[in-house]
Design an enzyme around this catalytic site. Structure first.
Site, PDB file in Angstrom:
ATOM      1  N   LYS A   1       0.819  -1.210   0.000  1.00 48.96           N
ATOM      2  CA  LYS A   1       0.000   0.000   0.000  1.00 48.96           C
ATOM      3  C   LYS A   1       0.860   1.269   0.000  1.00 48.96           C
ATOM      4  CE  LYS A   1      -4.245  -2.030   1.749  1.00 48.96           C
ATOM      5  NZ  LYS A   1      -3.876  -3.457   1.859  1.00 48.96           N
TER       6      LYS A   1
HETATM    7  C1  LIG Z   1      -4.527  -4.538   1.250  1.00 45.52           C
HETATM    8  C2  LIG Z   1      -3.783  -5.833   1.183  1.00 45.52           C
HETATM    9  C3  LIG Z   1      -4.163  -6.871   0.303  1.00 45.52           C
HETATM   10  C4  LIG Z   1      -5.408  -6.792  -0.566  1.00 45.52           C
HETATM   11  O1  LIG Z   1      -5.296  -5.842  -1.609  1.00 45.52           O
HETATM   12  P1  LIG Z   1      -6.607  -5.344  -2.388  1.00 45.52           P
HETATM   13  O2  LIG Z   1      -6.155  -4.241  -3.262  1.00 45.52           O
HETATM   14  O3  LIG Z   1      -7.569  -4.886  -1.336  1.00 45.52           O
HETATM   15  O4  LIG Z   1      -7.144  -6.513  -3.160  1.00 45.52           O
HETATM   16  C5  LIG Z   1      -3.373  -8.013   0.256  1.00 45.52           C
HETATM   17  N1  LIG Z   1      -2.276  -8.150   1.039  1.00 45.52           N
HETATM   18  C6  LIG Z   1      -1.892  -7.185   1.900  1.00 45.52           C
HETATM   19  C7  LIG Z   1      -0.700  -7.412   2.751  1.00 45.52           C
HETATM   20  C8  LIG Z   1      -2.619  -5.989   2.006  1.00 45.52           C
HETATM   21  O5  LIG Z   1      -2.227  -5.032   2.869  1.00 45.52           O
END
Ligand SMILES: *Cc1c(COP(=O)(O)O)cnc(C)c1O
Length: 467
Positions: free
Chosen positions: A114
């Site tokens: 993220k």
């Molecule tokens: C947010 C997240 C996901 C999922 O991603 P999306 O874009 O919501 O599908 C998967 N793994 C981790 C570690 C995350 O922080």
């Protein structure tokens, strides 16, 4: 001529990039999409192959922000966003097996993918707000990774105050400390006496009525429905493909999926010209998307807690963006589908489902299988995987099809973020936090505990916004 963005439900004003950056959800409840997707020819893609991560990011993102942000400015913002990543390649690719690869997306400040989006989002926001002479307030609910990534991305923003709500006592120690130990008089952590759904309900209600904010400021959303987040994530699909012979050799991606934001970015990279054969939707027991792709029925189920909490969702908001394409951009039909869905479940038409199945495959991985996968990966490759990534590598093997070329699993978090799950896998290893977070448990925490009461939350926020 700058790119215009429209809502999946067709009833909200068309906006330019600056508009969607500040908007979040469209007024009609839909999600914003570019009216026409920029694309690159094979020779343009070949010319991008030797680029550094930041050069590539500037090249891929430029058409989306044209008219709002000039190229030199964009390049500066991109450089600043990825400067502090702790790997020189920013998003390195690592080989696990003959045709299995990992794309490591956890070298940013909060150890999850993220950071790629939120480091850039904070800088884009501050740039645009400086020019407009405006201030905004970011409000978000988190059960884990989004909160800390948003705080890290916005802590230096002059024109942004950020308020993150999390359920008191219900986020992991590492995740809470990654939020509460960040200094800054524009950073506010609100521990709400309630659960995650309560936090999300408070945020949703605030967006509907943001008059409580001082000086007519507005709220900005930083969850993955924000278009700018998706846009930033498109880049690493190109980067990984080029490292493995793209565009002259098609590649495949396995993506640990929750809200469908990350994998949707991979779908966009494909539509922008990148040869991709197979996009694997990797889910945990919260398998709404796996059920959709195997049965054609999209139906909500209650959330169940798993070892991969960042993928614990009951619906995947960004799936609406894919639906828009599966139904040939027919916004009226999407509005009807989503209205039906809010009443229960929906079934895709045969042609929409067939289209989805042409590019996407899916697998569901249990907690037991996740632990087994972490252990197997450790024994066979010496890599310690976090539980989300382990779901990705497991699904990658389950869904790989002969002759399709390299399969790249997105490694979405560092294992030290999820020590309890790694311990359960019995590798004998305890993942250490990287140097920049080694003293995380010695740092001072700052948060305020509030009742699950919207008036109290609003009064607190109004009082805390910087003037
Ligand atoms: C947010 C997240 C996901 C999922 O991603 P999306 O874009 O919501 O599908 C998967 N793994 C981790 C570690 C995350 O922080």
């Amino acid at each position: 001529m700058s790119l215009q963005y429209l809502s999946t439900r067709g009833q909200a004003p068309v906006l330019d990039f600056e508009g969607v950056l500040l908007a979040g959800l469209a007024q009609d409840g839909g999600l914003y999409l570019p009216q026409s997707l920029p694309s690159f020819s094979a020779s343009e893609l070949r010319a991008m192959r030797g680029m550094s991560y930041t050069e590539l990011a500037t090249t891929v993102i430029a058409p989306f922000v044209e008219g709002s942000i000039d190229r030199d400015t964009l390049s500066g913002l991109v450089e600043a966003s990825y400067r502090d990543f702790r790997h020189q390649a920013v998003a390195p690719v690592l080989q696990l097996d003959h045709d299995q690869w990992l794309l490591e997306l956890f070298h940013g400040p909060t150890l999850a993918f993220k950071d790629f989006a939120l480091q850039l989002l904070g800088r884009l926001l501050d740039h645009v707000l400086t020019r407009r002479g405006e201030r905004v307030v970011i409000m978000g609910a988190t059960s884990g990774d989004t909160g800390s990534a948003a705080i890290e991305g916005c802590r230096h923003c002059e024109h942004v105050d950020i308020f993150i709500l999390y359920p008191d006592g219900r986020v992991s120690d590492v995740q809470r400390r990654q939020m509460t130990t960040v200094p800054g008089d524009n950073v506010h952590n609100l521990a709400i006496r309630g659960n995650f759904d309560d936090c999300q309900a408070l945020v949703k209600a605030s967006f509907v009525a943001d008059a409580f904010l001082p000086d007519g400021r507005s709220l900005v959303a930083v969850n993955s429905i924000n278009w700018a987040r998706i846009m930033a994530q498109i880049v690493y699909y190109f980067y990984a493909a080029f490292a493995l012979g793209g565009p002259d050799r098609p590649v495949n991606f396995s993506v640990p999926t929750g809200n469908f934001g990350d994998i949707y970015a991979g779908y966009l990279a494909h539509r922008m010209g990148l040869p991709v054969n197979n996009l694997v939707i990797a889910t945990n027991r919260n398998d709404v998307l796996h059920r959709m792709l195997t049965t054609g029925t999209y139906a909500r189920q209650p959330i169940e807690a798993s070892l991969s909490p960042s993928m614990d969702i009951s619906i995947s908001s960004n799936f609406e963006r894919l639906l828009f394409d599966l139904y040939d951009g027919d916004a009226a039909q999407i509005a009807q589908l989503m209205a039906d869905f809010s009443e229960g479940e929906i079934s895709l038409t045969d042609s929409a489902l067939a289209r989805a199945q042409k590019l996407f495959t899916s697998a569901k991985v249990s907690d037991e299988e996740t632990c087994e996968e972490i252990r197997l990966a450790w024994e066979k490759t010496g890599q310690l995987l976090d539980p989300h990534t382990a779901i990705g590598t497991r699904a990658a093997r389950l869904c790989a099809r002969d002759g399709e070329g390299p399969m790249v699993t997105l490694s979405t978090a560092h294992p030290a973020k999820f020590p309890a799950a790694v311990a359960r896998a019995k590798t004998g290893q305890t993942p250490a936090l990287p140097d920049h977070l080694a003293d995380l448990f010695d740092r001072e925490e700052r948060f305020d505990t509030l009742d699950n009461d919207i008036a109290a939350v609003h009064a607190f926020m109004a009082a805390q916004c910087r003037s």
